[in-house]
Design a protein around this motif. Structure first.
Motif: not given
Length: 150
Positions: A3-6, A55, A57, A59, A81, A90, A93-94
Motif C-alpha cells: 500500500l502506498h499513501f500520497r 490523501w 491509498c 494498491n 475505503v 488504511v 492513516r488517511l
C-alpha cells in the motif's frame, strides 16, 4: 500487498467516485453525489485551488481508499475505503493525514458528519479515534463529531 499513501491529485478524482460508490456501509453513487452538488469538475477545481485537501491509498496503481477535507471549514468531507482493504489501518492513516493538514491550517475543531447508527462501522471507528459528538444533528440524521486540537 504493498500500500502506498500520497496526496490526492486531480487525476485521481474518477477513482474517488468509484471507491465512494463501493463502500460497505454507505455507498453513494456518482449520480447521487451529483444531486448533492459533488461533481467531478467541482472536486478537481477544489483540489487545484487548494480549497480541498486529500490523501489516497493506492494498491497496484488502483486507489483503494481516500480522505478529503475542506480547508476553509475544517470539515472532513469524506473517508472511504474499499471493503477488501478495511481493518488494515488504511482509513486511520488517511484520516490522520488530512486532519494533520486541517489543523496545521488553523482548523479547531476539525469536524465531520457521520451516521448516528451504532451498528454502522464508522460510528465506533471515529469514537475510538477520539471524535466526540457535538450534539448537533443534520437534517439527514447524521451527527456532527469534532476532534479538538490537543
Amino acid at each position: 500487498m504493498a500500500l502506498h499513501f500520497r496526496k490526492t491529485q486531480s487525476n485521481d478524482v474518477s477513482a474517488l467516485f468509484a471507491v465512494r460508490g463501493k463502500t460497505r456501509d454507505n455507498p453513494i453513487s456518482k449520480q447521487q453525489l451529483a444531486q448533492m452538488g459533488i461533481t467531478h469538475a467541482a472536486v478537481v477545481e477544489g483540489l487545484e485551488s487548494g480549497e480541498l485537501y486529500g490523501w489516497v491509498c493506492v494498491n497496484q496503481d488502483s486507489v483503494v481508499g481516500f480522505c478529503t477535507g475542506d480547508m476553509a471549514t475544517g470539515e472532513v468531507l469524506a473517508l472511504a475505503v474499499l471493503p477488501g482493504f478495511e481493518g488494515q489501518g488504511v482509513g486511520k492513516r488517511l484520516l490522520g493525514n488530512v486532519v494533520d493538514q486541517l489543523q496545521s491550517n488553523g482548523a479547531n475543531p476539525v469536524w465531520l458528519a457521520a451516521d448516528s447508527n451504532a451498528r454502522v462501522r464508522a460510528h465506533g471507528f471515529y469514537r475510538r479515534l477520539g471524535w466526540l459528538p457535538t450534539g448537533d444533528v443534520l437534517e439527514n440524521g447524521d451527527e456532527i463529531l469534532a476532534l479538538h486540537a490537543t
